[in-house]
Scaffold this active site. Structure first.
Site, PDB file in Angstrom:
ATOM      1  N   GLY A  12       0.841  -1.205   0.000  1.00 19.94           N
ATOM      2  CA  GLY A  12       0.000   0.000   0.000  1.00 19.94           C
ATOM      3  C   GLY A  12       0.871   1.249   0.000  1.00 19.94           C
ATOM      4  O   GLY A  12       1.841   1.325   0.741  1.00 19.94           O
ATOM      5  N   ARG A  73       0.892  -5.131  -5.036  1.00 22.84           N
ATOM      6  CA  ARG A  73       1.055  -6.272  -4.125  1.00 22.84           C
ATOM      7  C   ARG A  73       1.245  -7.478  -5.045  1.00 22.84           C
ATOM      8  O   ARG A  73       0.335  -7.832  -5.783  1.00 22.84           O
ATOM      9  CB  ARG A  73      -0.200  -6.457  -3.271  1.00 22.84           C
ATOM     10  CG  ARG A  73      -0.528  -5.236  -2.399  1.00 22.84           C
ATOM     11  CD  ARG A  73      -1.620  -5.577  -1.395  1.00 22.84           C
ATOM     12  NE  ARG A  73      -2.227  -4.394  -0.800  1.00 22.84           N
ATOM     13  CZ  ARG A  73      -1.731  -3.725   0.229  1.00 22.84           C
ATOM     14  NH1 ARG A  73      -0.589  -4.101   0.764  1.00 22.84           N
ATOM     15  NH2 ARG A  73      -2.368  -2.675   0.720  1.00 22.84           N
ATOM     16  N   ASP A 104       4.736  -4.142   6.113  1.00 25.06           N
ATOM     17  CA  ASP A 104       4.847  -5.510   6.601  1.00 25.06           C
ATOM     18  C   ASP A 104       5.041  -6.553   5.484  1.00 25.06           C
ATOM     19  O   ASP A 104       6.004  -7.337   5.502  1.00 25.06           O
ATOM     20  CB  ASP A 104       3.532  -5.754   7.363  1.00 25.06           C
ATOM     21  CG  ASP A 104       3.525  -7.045   8.085  1.00 25.06           C
ATOM     22  OD1 ASP A 104       4.472  -7.282   8.837  1.00 25.06           O
ATOM     23  OD2 ASP A 104       2.574  -7.824   7.883  1.00 25.06           O
ATOM     24  N   THR A 127       4.495   2.851   5.369  1.00 26.52           N
ATOM     25  CA  THR A 127       3.118   2.347   5.526  1.00 26.52           C
ATOM     26  C   THR A 127       2.362   3.277   6.460  1.00 26.52           C
ATOM     27  O   THR A 127       2.950   3.813   7.407  1.00 26.52           O
ATOM     28  CB  THR A 127       3.091   0.912   6.098  1.00 26.52           C
ATOM     29  OG1 THR A 127       1.746   0.595   6.494  1.00 26.52           O
ATOM     30  CG2 THR A 127       3.978   0.730   7.309  1.00 26.52           C
ATOM     31  N   ASP A 129       0.188   2.201   8.442  1.00 27.92           N
ATOM     32  CA  ASP A 129      -0.271   1.392   9.589  1.00 27.92           C
ATOM     33  C   ASP A 129       0.606   1.495  10.844  1.00 27.92           C
ATOM     34  O   ASP A 129       0.175   1.129  11.932  1.00 27.92           O
ATOM     35  CB  ASP A 129      -0.351  -0.091   9.188  1.00 27.92           C
ATOM     36  CG  ASP A 129      -1.339  -0.335   8.050  1.00 27.92           C
ATOM     37  OD1 ASP A 129      -2.210   0.517   7.841  1.00 27.92           O
ATOM     38  OD2 ASP A 129      -1.224  -1.377   7.381  1.00 27.92           O
ATOM     39  N   ASP A 131       2.982  -0.386  11.762  1.00 28.16           N
ATOM     40  CA  ASP A 131       3.023  -1.699  12.420  1.00 28.16           C
ATOM     41  C   ASP A 131       4.347  -2.434  12.229  1.00 28.16           C
ATOM     42  O   ASP A 131       4.373  -3.657  12.136  1.00 28.16           O
ATOM     43  CB  ASP A 131       1.854  -2.570  11.925  1.00 28.16           C
ATOM     44  CG  ASP A 131       1.869  -2.748  10.412  1.00 28.16           C
ATOM     45  OD1 ASP A 131       2.632  -2.031   9.727  1.00 28.16           O
ATOM     46  OD2 ASP A 131       1.122  -3.608   9.913  1.00 28.16           O
ATOM     47  N   MET A 171      -8.406   2.804   8.967  1.00 24.69           N
ATOM     48  CA  MET A 171      -7.577   1.703   8.463  1.00 24.69           C
ATOM     49  C   MET A 171      -6.547   1.257   9.512  1.00 24.69           C
ATOM     50  O   MET A 171      -6.574   1.729  10.644  1.00 24.69           O
ATOM     51  CB  MET A 171      -6.862   2.136   7.195  1.00 24.69           C
ATOM     52  CG  MET A 171      -7.691   2.000   5.947  1.00 24.69           C
ATOM     53  SD  MET A 171      -6.662   2.297   4.502  1.00 24.69           S
ATOM     54  CE  MET A 171      -7.764   1.724   3.217  1.00 24.69           C
ATOM     55  N   ARG A 173      -5.111  -2.206   9.070  1.00 23.29           N
ATOM     56  CA  ARG A 173      -5.053  -3.673   8.935  1.00 23.29           C
ATOM     57  C   ARG A 173      -5.183  -4.330  10.307  1.00 23.29           C
ATOM     58  O   ARG A 173      -6.201  -4.143  10.949  1.00 23.29           O
ATOM     59  CB  ARG A 173      -3.759  -4.101   8.224  1.00 23.29           C
ATOM     60  CG  ARG A 173      -3.876  -5.462   7.563  1.00 23.29           C
ATOM     61  CD  ARG A 173      -2.591  -5.868   6.885  1.00 23.29           C
ATOM     62  NE  ARG A 173      -2.380  -5.143   5.665  1.00 23.29           N
ATOM     63  CZ  ARG A 173      -2.903  -5.485   4.496  1.00 23.29           C
ATOM     64  NH1 ARG A 173      -3.674  -6.539   4.393  1.00 23.29           N
ATOM     65  NH2 ARG A 173      -2.666  -4.779   3.412  1.00 23.29           N
TER      66      ARG A 173
HETATM   67  O1  F6P Z   1      -1.317  -1.377   4.682  1.00 24.74           O
HETATM   68  C1  F6P Z   1      -1.932  -0.190   4.345  1.00 24.74           C
HETATM   69  C2  F6P Z   1      -3.419  -0.388   4.171  1.00 24.74           C
HETATM   70  O2  F6P Z   1      -3.994   0.849   3.812  1.00 24.74           O
HETATM   71  C3  F6P Z   1      -4.143  -0.994   5.359  1.00 24.74           C
HETATM   72  O3  F6P Z   1      -4.405  -0.069   6.381  1.00 24.74           O
HETATM   73  C4  F6P Z   1      -5.373  -1.562   4.705  1.00 24.74           C
HETATM   74  O4  F6P Z   1      -5.897  -2.640   5.450  1.00 24.74           O
HETATM   75  C5  F6P Z   1      -4.856  -2.024   3.374  1.00 24.74           C
HETATM   76  O5  F6P Z   1      -3.663  -1.309   3.116  1.00 24.74           O
HETATM   77  C6  F6P Z   1      -5.809  -1.840   2.228  1.00 24.74           C
HETATM   78  O6  F6P Z   1      -5.233  -2.402   1.096  1.00 24.74           O
HETATM   79  P1  F6P Z   1      -5.753  -2.173  -0.389  1.00 24.74           P
HETATM   80  O7  F6P Z   1      -5.401  -0.783  -0.801  1.00 24.74           O
HETATM   81  O8  F6P Z   1      -5.031  -3.198  -1.167  1.00 24.74           O
HETATM   82  O9  F6P Z   1      -7.233  -2.349  -0.348  1.00 24.74           O
END
Ligand code: F6P
Length: 324
Positions: A12, A73, A104, A127, A129, A131, A171, A173
């Site tokens: 992300g 991804r 992550d 990120t 997050d 995390d 958000m 995760r």
């Molecule tokens: O890891 C960053 C993040 O924005 C998370 O907070 C969220 O769960 C995820 O990516 C969403 O991913 P995508 O953009 O692939 O829907």
């Protein structure tokens, strides 16, 4: 000796990734190294979607959200064939050092790849997050909380006007950092995060107590990864218990990932980009550059992905104390 550095952003996107790319490119060029931009993360590495990055390519990017290198991804990268192809492309392009920016999933990929393939690599935490172990804050977290705070403040205005209960999902995760920091910043009546078990009965009791005290607005910030199941589930439980109450749900979603990075994210990204190139050229590999207590530190990829569940305990206890 490293001469050609490949750089990619993966997973992300997060605000400040461009500032990090800029710092890496300019520090590498300062050291008379060539830089190659790998587009769309590990997927672009597999496909050989690679082109030179010059200092002019990163002009006028420090203030921009997203990532000029694009991101993805990549499921293919997690397969032995995908990794082999990615390695072959590095050899083909003469890449002898890598800078990897991501969260992550990115470091999980890096950890698996570099156990097999011997290219020196240094990572940067990118990120929203927050995390990752090995840094107090990740690039993009500060901007994301500010975005969330701005949105939640606006929600409170309309909640006050209608005497409504609002459940706002942010958000993160599996991590509760965005919820905790934005919830504290907005004076949320309740904050629900994955790191602590959600007691829905206690949430409902609090709404009841607030009503007795004539407190008509009730704002609950819930992390998307909360064990109770997110904003929709919390709203359902509230409606079941109090059918007469006016309850609304708001899922902030990807708005939290965009926007111009805050000064704090720009400085963090610049410091870490500069440090990452210097660390790589000094012979470090399979480590992430982070900042802990104001100082740049290097942490092995294998440690980074263990995750940081070190939410400040005082912030957890203050939720109930401050939201009276
Ligand atoms: O890891 C960053 C993040 O924005 C998370 O907070 C969220 O769960 C995820 O990516 C969403 O991913 P995508 O953009 O692939 O829907």
């Amino acid at each position: 000796m490293i001469n050609k550095i490949g750089i990619l952003t993966s997973g992300g996107d997060s605000p400040g990734m461009n500032a990090a790319i800029r710092a890496v490119v300019r520090t590498a060029i300062y050291h008379k190294k060539e830089v190659l931009g790998i587009h769309r993360g590990y997927q672009g590495m597999i496909e050989g979607d690679i082109a030179p990055l010059l200092t002019t390519h990163v002009s006028n990017t420090i203030q921009r959200g997203g990532t000029i290198l694009k991101t993805a991804r990549s499921a293919a990268f997690m397969t032995p064939q995908g990794m082999q192809q990615a390695y072959n492309q590095c050899l083909l392009h003469g890449i002898d050092g890598l800078i990897i920016i991501g969260g992550d999933g990115t470091f999980r990929g890096a950890n698996a790849f570099f156990q097999q393939y011997n290219i020196p690599a240094v990572g940067l935490p990118g990120t929203i997050d927050n995390d990752l172990s090995g840094t107090d804050f990740t690039i993009g977290f500060d901007t994301a909380i500010n975005t969330a705070v701005d949105a939640i403040d606006k929600i409170r205005d309309t909640a006050e006007a209608h005497d409504r209960i609002f459940v706002v999902e942010v958000m993160g995760r599996d991590a509760g950092y965005i919820a905790l920091y934005s919830g504290i910043s907005c004076g949320a009546e309740d904050i629900l995060i994955p790191e602590t078990q959600t007691n829905i009965q206690a949430v409902l009791n609090k709404i009841e107590t607030d009503e007795l005290r004539k407190k008509t607005v009730h704002l609950i910030v819930v992390a998307e990864g909360d064990d109770y199941g997110g904003a929709e589930q919390v709203t359902k439980a509230i409606k079941q218990k109090f059918p007469q109450k006016d309850v609304r749900t708001c899922i902030l979603g990807h708005i939290q990932r965009g926007g111009s990075p805050t000064y704090s994210d720009r400085v963090l990204a610049s410091r870490l980009g500069f440090a990452a190139v210097n660390a790589l050229l000094a012979g470090n590999t399979q480590v992430m550059a982070g900042i802990v207590a104001g100082k740049v530190i290097l942490t092995p990829f294998s440690e980074v992905i263990k995750g940081s569940t070190n939410l400040p305990p005082d912030m957890l206890t203050m939720i109930d104390v401050l939201a009276v």
